[in-house]
Design a protein around this motif. Sequence first.
Motif, PDB file in Angstrom:
ATOM      1  N   ASN A  55       0.855  -1.190   0.000  1.00 49.98           N
ATOM      2  CA  ASN A  55       0.000   0.000   0.000  1.00 49.98           C
ATOM      3  C   ASN A  55       0.889   1.237   0.000  1.00 49.98           C
ATOM      4  OD1 ASN A  55      -1.738   2.150   0.596  1.00 49.98           O
ATOM      5  ND2 ASN A  55      -3.108   0.841   1.775  1.00 49.98           N
ATOM      6  N   PRO A  56       0.922   1.988  -1.112  1.00 46.07           N
ATOM      7  CA  PRO A  56       1.813   3.157  -1.195  1.00 46.07           C
ATOM      8  C   PRO A  56       1.512   4.227  -0.159  1.00 46.07           C
ATOM      9  CG  PRO A  56       0.255   3.140  -3.022  1.00 46.07           C
ATOM     10  CD  PRO A  56       0.140   1.807  -2.336  1.00 46.07           C
ATOM     11  N   ASP A  57       0.313   4.213   0.413  1.00 45.94           N
ATOM     12  CA  ASP A  57      -0.013   5.183   1.454  1.00 45.94           C
ATOM     13  C   ASP A  57       0.763   4.913   2.738  1.00 45.94           C
ATOM     14  OD1 ASP A  57      -1.840   6.468  -0.182  1.00 45.94           O
ATOM     15  OD2 ASP A  57      -3.553   5.321   0.580  1.00 45.94           O
ATOM     16  N   TYR A  58       1.249   3.688   2.884  1.00 43.88           N
ATOM     17  CA  TYR A  58       1.905   3.291   4.124  1.00 43.88           C
ATOM     18  C   TYR A  58       3.376   2.919   3.949  1.00 43.88           C
ATOM     19  CZ  TYR A  58      -2.950   2.920   5.611  1.00 43.88           C
ATOM     20  OH  TYR A  58      -4.271   3.185   5.890  1.00 43.88           O
ATOM     21  N   MET A  59       3.875   2.991   2.731  1.00 43.85           N
ATOM     22  CA  MET A  59       5.246   2.562   2.474  1.00 43.85           C
ATOM     23  C   MET A  59       6.098   3.709   1.941  1.00 43.85           C
ATOM     24  SD  MET A  59       5.204  -0.608   3.410  1.00 43.85           S
ATOM     25  CE  MET A  59       6.749  -1.254   2.760  1.00 43.85           C
ATOM     26  N   GLN A  60       7.390   3.641   2.223  1.00 45.98           N
ATOM     27  CA  GLN A  60       8.327   4.603   1.666  1.00 45.98           C
ATOM     28  C   GLN A  60       8.523   4.325   0.177  1.00 45.98           C
ATOM     29  OE1 GLN A  60      11.950   5.243   4.021  1.00 45.98           O
ATOM     30  NE2 GLN A  60      10.915   4.380   5.820  1.00 45.98           N
ATOM     31  N   ALA A  61       9.256   5.202  -0.489  1.00 43.42           N
ATOM     32  CA  ALA A  61       9.451   5.078  -1.930  1.00 43.42           C
ATOM     33  C   ALA A  61      10.165   3.793  -2.314  1.00 43.42           C
ATOM     34  CB  ALA A  61      10.228   6.283  -2.451  1.00 43.42           C
ATOM     35  N   ASP A  62      10.928   3.202  -1.396  1.00 44.50           N
ATOM     36  CA  ASP A  62      11.622   1.951  -1.713  1.00 44.50           C
ATOM     37  C   ASP A  62      10.684   0.748  -1.717  1.00 44.50           C
ATOM     38  OD1 ASP A  62      11.180   1.259   0.984  1.00 44.50           O
ATOM     39  OD2 ASP A  62      13.229   1.712   1.589  1.00 44.50           O
ATOM     40  N   SER A  63       9.432   0.943  -1.314  1.00 43.23           N
ATOM     41  CA  SER A  63       8.402  -0.101  -1.279  1.00 43.23           C
ATOM     42  C   SER A  63       8.727  -1.241  -0.326  1.00 43.23           C
ATOM     43  CB  SER A  63       8.163  -0.679  -2.693  1.00 43.23           C
ATOM     44  OG  SER A  63       7.689   0.319  -3.573  1.00 43.23           O
ATOM     45  N   ILE A  64       9.651  -1.016   0.560  1.00 48.67           N
ATOM     46  CA  ILE A  64      10.064  -2.065   1.503  1.00 48.67           C
ATOM     47  C   ILE A  64       9.934  -1.606   2.954  1.00 48.67           C
ATOM     48  CG2 ILE A  64      11.996  -3.523   2.255  1.00 48.67           C
ATOM     49  CD1 ILE A  64      12.937  -3.561  -0.620  1.00 48.67           C
ATOM     50  N   HIS A  65      10.291  -0.356   3.219  1.00 52.68           N
ATOM     51  CA  HIS A  65      10.177   0.152   4.583  1.00 52.68           C
ATOM     52  C   HIS A  65       8.885   0.960   4.746  1.00 52.68           C
ATOM     53  CE1 HIS A  65      14.603  -0.465   4.376  1.00 52.68           C
ATOM     54  NE2 HIS A  65      14.421  -0.811   5.636  1.00 52.68           N
ATOM     55  N   PRO A  66       8.184   0.785   5.851  1.00 53.04           N
ATOM     56  CA  PRO A  66       6.973   1.581   6.084  1.00 53.04           C
ATOM     57  C   PRO A  66       7.309   3.038   6.376  1.00 53.04           C
ATOM     58  CG  PRO A  66       7.439   0.185   7.983  1.00 53.04           C
ATOM     59  CD  PRO A  66       8.407  -0.224   6.916  1.00 53.04           C
ATOM     60  N   ASN A  67       6.430   3.927   5.955  1.00 51.91           N
ATOM     61  CA  ASN A  67       6.562   5.337   6.301  1.00 51.91           C
ATOM     62  C   ASN A  67       5.954   5.544   7.694  1.00 51.91           C
ATOM     63  OD1 ASN A  67       3.748   5.452   5.997  1.00 51.91           O
ATOM     64  ND2 ASN A  67       3.861   6.263   3.916  1.00 51.91           N
ATOM     65  N   PRO A  68       5.963   6.767   8.231  1.00 55.50           N
ATOM     66  CA  PRO A  68       5.434   6.952   9.584  1.00 55.50           C
ATOM     67  C   PRO A  68       4.017   6.431   9.774  1.00 55.50           C
ATOM     68  CG  PRO A  68       6.694   8.877   8.951  1.00 55.50           C
ATOM     69  CD  PRO A  68       6.630   7.995   7.729  1.00 55.50           C
ATOM     70  N   ALA A  69       3.152   6.627   8.775  1.00 51.53           N
ATOM     71  CA  ALA A  69       1.779   6.118   8.901  1.00 51.53           C
ATOM     72  C   ALA A  69       1.776   4.598   8.949  1.00 51.53           C
ATOM     73  CB  ALA A  69       0.923   6.613   7.730  1.00 51.53           C
ATOM     74  N   GLY A  70       2.643   3.973   8.149  1.00 50.07           N
ATOM     75  CA  GLY A  70       2.745   2.522   8.155  1.00 50.07           C
ATOM     76  C   GLY A  70       3.307   1.988   9.452  1.00 50.07           C
ATOM     77  N   VAL A  71       4.325   2.664   9.979  1.00 51.43           N
ATOM     78  CA  VAL A  71       4.903   2.254  11.265  1.00 51.43           C
ATOM     79  C   VAL A  71       3.839   2.318  12.356  1.00 51.43           C
ATOM     80  CG1 VAL A  71       6.599   2.817  13.041  1.00 51.43           C
ATOM     81  CG2 VAL A  71       7.238   2.963  10.637  1.00 51.43           C
ATOM     82  N   ASP A  72       3.019   3.358  12.312  1.00 53.54           N
ATOM     83  CA  ASP A  72       1.963   3.509  13.306  1.00 53.54           C
ATOM     84  C   ASP A  72       0.985   2.337  13.255  1.00 53.54           C
ATOM     85  OD1 ASP A  72       0.588   5.150  15.335  1.00 53.54           O
ATOM     86  OD2 ASP A  72      -0.962   5.330  13.818  1.00 53.54           O
ATOM     87  N   ILE A  73       0.663   1.873  12.039  1.00 56.02           N
ATOM     88  CA  ILE A  73      -0.244   0.733  11.890  1.00 56.02           C
ATOM     89  C   ILE A  73       0.389  -0.540  12.445  1.00 56.02           C
ATOM     90  CG2 ILE A  73      -1.290  -0.811  10.183  1.00 56.02           C
ATOM     91  CD1 ILE A  73      -1.884   1.657   8.497  1.00 56.02           C
ATOM     92  N   VAL A  74       1.655  -0.767  12.087  1.00 54.80           N
ATOM     93  CA  VAL A  74       2.356  -1.962  12.576  1.00 54.80           C
ATOM     94  C   VAL A  74       2.425  -1.955  14.099  1.00 54.80           C
ATOM     95  CG1 VAL A  74       4.558  -3.184  12.606  1.00 54.80           C
ATOM     96  CG2 VAL A  74       3.696  -2.238  10.451  1.00 54.80           C
ATOM     97  N   ALA A  75       2.801  -0.815  14.667  1.00 54.31           N
ATOM     98  CA  ALA A  75       2.901  -0.717  16.122  1.00 54.31           C
ATOM     99  C   ALA A  75       1.553  -0.982  16.781  1.00 54.31           C
ATOM    100  CB  ALA A  75       3.432   0.654  16.520  1.00 54.31           C
ATOM    101  N   GLY A  76       0.485  -0.468  16.180  1.00 56.98           N
ATOM    102  CA  GLY A  76      -0.845  -0.687  16.730  1.00 56.98           C
ATOM    103  C   GLY A  76      -1.260  -2.142  16.705  1.00 56.98           C
ATOM    104  N   LYS A  77      -0.819  -2.876  15.680  1.00 52.45           N
ATOM    105  CA  LYS A  77      -1.150  -4.286  15.574  1.00 52.45           C
ATOM    106  C   LYS A  77      -0.351  -5.138  16.570  1.00 52.45           C
ATOM    107  CE  LYS A  77      -2.556  -4.449  10.682  1.00 52.45           C
ATOM    108  NZ  LYS A  77      -3.731  -5.349  10.802  1.00 52.45           N
ATOM    109  N   ILE A  78       0.881  -4.742  16.812  1.00 52.63           N
ATOM    110  CA  ILE A  78       1.756  -5.541  17.671  1.00 52.63           C
ATOM    111  C   ILE A  78       1.558  -5.200  19.150  1.00 52.63           C
ATOM    112  CG2 ILE A  78       4.189  -6.013  18.232  1.00 52.63           C
ATOM    113  CD1 ILE A  78       4.831  -5.772  15.287  1.00 52.63           C
ATOM    114  N   ALA A  79       1.134  -3.985  19.443  1.00 48.37           N
ATOM    115  CA  ALA A  79       0.999  -3.547  20.839  1.00 48.37           C
ATOM    116  C   ALA A  79       0.158  -4.490  21.707  1.00 48.37           C
ATOM    117  CB  ALA A  79       0.436  -2.125  20.888  1.00 48.37           C
TER     118      ALA A  79
END
Length: 243
Positions: free
Chosen positions: A203-227
């Motif tokens: 999802n480009p809304d959640y990933m950096q331009a490299d398509s591998i690392h999440p952007n801040p919005a993506g990191v927030d989603i991952v953290a919310g799922k793992i918390a």
Amino acid sequence: MARNWLSYAGYMAAAQLLAACSGDPARNTVADSVVQDQNATAPNATAPMAERKLVLAFGDSLYAGYGVAQNESFPRQLEKALQARGEAVEVRNAGVSGETTQGGLQRLAFTLDGLPRKPDLVLLGLGGNDMLRGLDPAQSEKNLREMLDMLKARQVPVLLTGMLAAPNMGAEYAARFNAIYPALAKEYGLPLYPFFLEGVIGNPDYMQADSIHPNPAGVDIVAGKIAPLVAGALRAESAPDGG
């Protein structure tokens, strides 16, 4: 989940990422990561350390915060998510970009010894760079097992965050690599978050331009799922019977 990897910009992009993230591990020492993490302002920064659970996030660039500000890294966002759930917790960032399971094994004891006290939980998230380099999954599993043995000997609880092999690696490689984390979680009786990038990869809304690392919005989603898993693990360990 695995089909989401097809949206990657190809294996060449992964190879470029590997080159960009690797470099000299000395540039990304654990001490540097921890100092940066301590310097960030956290909502519970004034709470006495004795009253906070200590979580060590031990991994690669996905933990370290590659491409995002330090206060937007996974450990920092996880800490915020846990605090929002009412948890008194400090999450230390011990992620190193480009780290392999072999590198993690070599620095784990040093990292643990450098903490002010034994952590209440270690999040272990390594193996992605092993996969990108095409390293033998059997060796990756061996390195992870040795880390888990070290943590078990020190009586430190662990939560595993897993990774999936990119389709470019081939079905045979993927079958061997993808089996590592569920097998170790079952063998050691550990909680497992099967795929760190679940819900953001592709999802480009959640990933950096490299398509591998999440952007801040993506990191927030991952953290919310793992918390919730982290909160559950911490509470299980603090129960009178240890769970």
